[in-house]
Scaffold this motif. Structure first.
Motif, short mmCIF file in Angstrom:
data_model
loop_
_atom_site.label_atom_id
_atom_site.label_comp_id
_atom_site.label_asym_id
_atom_site.label_seq_id
_atom_site.Cartn_x
_atom_site.Cartn_y
_atom_site.Cartn_z
N LYS A 1 2.35 -16.25 33.10
CA LYS A 1 2.57 -17.18 32.00
C LYS A 1 1.86 -18.51 32.25
CE LYS A 1 7.08 -15.21 30.75
NZ LYS A 1 8.55 -15.46 30.62
N GLY B 1 2.45 -17.89 20.74
CA GLY B 1 3.58 -18.22 21.61
C GLY B 1 3.67 -17.32 22.82
N ILE B 2 3.80 -17.93 23.99
CA ILE B 2 3.84 -17.15 25.22
C ILE B 2 5.12 -16.32 25.30
CG2 ILE B 2 4.96 -18.89 26.68
CD1 ILE B 2 1.97 -16.60 27.58
N THR C 1 -7.48 -17.42 24.03
CA THR C 1 -6.37 -17.74 24.92
C THR C 1 -5.45 -18.79 24.29
OG1 THR C 1 -7.85 -17.33 26.79
CG2 THR C 1 -5.79 -18.45 27.26
N ILE C 2 -6.04 -19.81 23.67
CA ILE C 2 -5.24 -20.84 23.01
C ILE C 2 -4.44 -20.25 21.86
CG2 ILE C 2 -5.41 -22.93 21.60
CD1 ILE C 2 -7.77 -23.78 23.35
N SER D 1 -1.56 -18.00 23.46
CA SER D 1 -0.58 -18.70 24.30
C SER D 1 0.11 -19.85 23.60
CB SER D 1 -1.27 -19.21 25.57
OG SER D 1 -1.83 -18.15 26.31
N TRP D 2 -0.62 -20.56 22.76
CA TRP D 2 -0.07 -21.78 22.16
C TRP D 2 0.39 -21.59 20.72
CZ3 TRP D 2 -4.14 -26.00 23.94
CH2 TRP D 2 -4.19 -26.00 25.33
N PHE D 3 -0.31 -20.77 19.96
CA PHE D 3 0.05 -20.60 18.55
C PHE D 3 0.97 -19.38 18.35
CE2 PHE D 3 -3.51 -23.39 18.35
CZ PHE D 3 -3.34 -24.15 17.19
N TRP E 1 -1.88 -17.99 31.64
CA TRP E 1 -2.23 -17.87 30.23
C TRP E 1 -2.11 -19.19 29.49
CZ3 TRP E 1 1.35 -13.01 30.08
CH2 TRP E 1 0.63 -11.91 30.57
N VAL E 2 -1.11 -20.00 29.82
CA VAL E 2 -0.86 -21.23 29.09
C VAL E 2 -1.77 -22.37 29.54
CG1 VAL E 2 0.86 -23.04 28.65
CG2 VAL E 2 1.52 -20.63 28.54
N ALA E 3 -2.00 -22.50 30.84
CA ALA E 3 -2.67 -23.70 31.34
C ALA E 3 -3.88 -23.42 32.23
CB ALA E 3 -1.65 -24.55 32.11
N CYS F 1 1.63 -17.16 13.25
CA CYS F 1 1.52 -18.10 14.35
C CYS F 1 2.37 -19.33 14.12
CB CYS F 1 0.07 -18.51 14.56
SG CYS F 1 -0.70 -19.22 13.10
#
Length: 654
Positions: free
Chosen positions: A482, A461-462, A453-454, A457-459, A485-487, A6
């Protein structure tokens, strides 16, 4: 850095080598689809969605429900299927390839899965008990002439001049509480009593079916779901047709779909819509990860996500018609409003309300058999998925120990689930089921989905995740997916968790009843929202804070005061008198307004002549101007025979 993908460069790990890690595959594509549909479509679609829908604006609720599905539920459903299919591993070891920092999510999923199995299979065992009891010429919950019935039992079907009060109990309710559960032998959550051996036998049969469906993996469970996932739709269609022909069915449908557009301005409605779609589709339980991990690498999981999500949502909507046509029929027979028979949700809806209506239909035995058979199959499908998630996660995490020993591991897991379920099979098992239902997989599963999800999407990477999807399907997810998933999806999950945490509603086993006749009110009283009080010394202080006059009536004179002296307990053997003062404000000479709604739960040793635990309800509503009696008119509570006292501890708030 190799141990922390990640935090590494944006390159996707290669999918597992199938030669190095041989893995079962679904025999047919339909085996997978039916397994996913069977897991997603469960008892909650039948008992929860209709209640949530009419409670939150009827047809207007479909707007927030659809929006939450499009922007929250379906994207997360798609994400889990893609993750499981690409990495081809369970919920625990998958985080080694995504972000080891979040590996605890996998263990949390397994723990939640065990919590759910402890109570969910007990509900299926109740349905099996009903299924067995349905094989009779006359259904045992069709009359009040049984040994378990009480004088409060009231059968209004097929009879005239029958008055239904709030103290009345239907034969179906007493069969459920006094025969199936035998909850009258329990003193509450802290005194659940012994084990009901009949329910233990039913649960043993349920787990036997589960074991032989899972012991060989997807090769066996994929065949079983051809029956368990399709039969409920046949039964729902039959029940819908029968319900539509019942007198008063249209009243239920109108009540179910009548839009209340003003509800859309309430934040609670949107929170309920988000929670319902997340719980219904089931991301976060690890089931979608596990089932998709047995797919072929290039399977079109995008299309699968859209199809199965649509089937799930449409099933919930269809179930509402099945339920509310029958509720309209019951309202017609009782000569009351639909809302008066639509207060029940959860198991009470499936084991009291609907069986009560079935018992008074032509061909009641047939409809009872197929209804409870449908409940059993709906429950089994979800159990298959939930336990498969745990099995896949643990076996993939410890392959060196469990490889080639699936049968023994599944047997051990089923044994643990059976032992963990013993407390739910006691006389007070319904209290334990309610406790686990509320806290076993409520806010915790939403938190798991949010962290998942975090992490992705965030670690992880989307862009990296989109590259994985392209490797499987040949195309990259669009901008809409996208963004979700991200926001958008994390934001909806955060709002849902906040709503769950801020929900301060009291935990009670049964839906609160309206009290028909107050103790000392000479005129009919409207009903206010019930107030549940704790036992002991805190009761007086809470009454003093919570009970008071309404602000609307004009205050024209000094307040009068009524006093009720109730016996209550102080410790296991000591007793004392508790005085409760009811402020009554005068509006004219000799007249007053008063608003009180009170429900005291008292241990029975403080009530003369009463064995076992019980509850005393004292209810006053808006009393229109009447002749104000002397302060002593609110007198000592009468004996058990003259008060609203039930021997069942089922009225007790948890």
């Amino acid at each position: 850095m190799a141990e922390q993908p990640c935090l590494g460069p944006p390159t996707s790990p290669a999918p597992p080598n199938p030669r190095a890690h041989p893995r079962d595959k679904w025999s047919k594509k339909m085996d997978f689809l039916l397994s996913v549909i069977g897991f997603a479509v469960d008892l909650g679609n039948v008992w929860r969605f209709p209640y949530i829908c009419y409670q939150n604006g009827g047809g207007a609720f479909l707007i927030p429900y659809t929006l939450m599905a499009v922007f929250g539920g379906v994207p997360l459903f798609y994400m889990e299927l893609a993750l499981g299919q690409f990495h081809r591993t369970g919920a625990i070891p998958i985080w080694k390839r995504i972000c080891p920092l979040f590996k605890g999510i996998g263990f949390a999923i397994c723990i939640i899965g065990l919590y759910v199995s402890f109570y969910y299979n007990t509900i299926i065992a109740w349905a099996l008990y009903y299924f067995y009891s349905s094989f009779s010429g006359t259904l045992p919950w069709a009359s009040c002439d049984n040994p378990w019935n009480t004088p409060d039992c009231t059968n209004y079907f097929g009879k005239s001049n029958v008055t239904w009060t709030n103290f009345s109990r239907s034969p179906a309710e007493e069969f459920y509480t006094r025969k199936v559960l035998e909850i009258q032998k329990s003193g509450g959550l802290y005194d659940i009593g012994g084990i009901r051996w009949q329910l233990l036998l039913c649960l043993f049969l349920i787990f036997t079916i589960v074991y032989f469906s899972l012991w060989k993996g997807v090769k066996t469970s994929g065949k079983v779901v051809w029956v368990t996932a399709t039969l409920p739709y046949v039964v729902l269609l039959i029940l819908l047709i029968r319900g539509a022909t019942l007198p008063g069915a249209w009243r239920g449908v109108v009540f179910y779909l009548r839009p209340d557009w003003g509800k859309l301005l309430s934040t609670a409605v949107w929170v309920d819509a988000a929670a319902q779609i997340f719980f219904s589709l089931g991301p976060g339980f690890g089931v979608l990860l596990a089932l998709a991990s047995y797919n072929h690498f290039h399977n079109n999981c995008y299309r699968d996500a859209l199809v199965t999500s649509a089937v799930n949502c449409l099933t919930s909507f269809l179930s509402g018609f099945v339920i509310f046509t029958v509720l309209g029929y019951m309202a017609e027979m009782r000569d009351v409003e639909v809302e008066d028979v639509a207060r029940d949700k959860g198991p009470s809806l499936l084991f009291i309300t609907y069986p009560e209506a079935i018992a008074n239909m032509v061909g009641s035995t047939f409809f009872a058999i197929i209804f409870f058979l449908m409940m059993i199959t709906l429950g089994l499908d979800s159990t298959f998925g939930g336990l498969e998630a745990v099995i896949t996660a643990v076996m993939d995490e410890y392959p060196q120990v469990l490889a080639g020993r699936r049968e023994l591991f599944v047997l051990g897991l089923i044994t643990v689930c059976l032992l963990g379920s013993l407390s739910t099979l006691t006389y007070g098992g319904a209290y334990v089921v309610k406790l686990l239902e509320e806290f076993g997989a409520g806010c915790s599963i939403l938190a798991v989905v949010l962290l998942e999800t975090i992490a992705v999407s965030w670690f992880y990477g989307i862009q990296r995740f989109s590259h994985d999807v392209k490797a499987m399907l040949g195309f990259t997810p669009g901008l809409f997916w996208k963004l979700c998933w991200v926001a958008i999806s994390p934001a909806l999950l955060a709002v849902s968790i906040h709503g769950q945490i801020m929900d301060k509603s009291s935990l009670s086993l049964w839906t609160p009843r309206r009290t028909a006749t107050p103790l000392c009110c000479p005129a009919p009283c409207a009903t206010a929202t019930p107030l549940s009080l704790t036992r002991g010394d805190q009761a007086a202080r809470r009454v003093d804070r919570a009970v008071g006059p309404h602000a609307s009536p004009p205050r024209a004179a000094a307040p009068a005061m009524g006093t009720a002296t109730l016996p209550t307990a102080r410790g296991p053997h000591r007793e004392r008198e508790l005085e409760i003062h009811f402020p009554a404000f005068s509006t004219a000479p000799g007249q007053s307004w008063l608003q009180v709604q009170l429900c005291l739960i008292l241990p029975a040793h403080s009530i003369p002549g009463r064995a076992g635990h019980g509850s005393i309800s004292l209810a006053l509503g808006w009393i229109r101007p009447f002749e104000m009696p002397a302060p002593t008119a609110l007198q000592r509570l009468p004996s058990a025979e003259g008060s609203n006292l039930t021997g069942s501890a089922g009225e007790e708030a948890l």
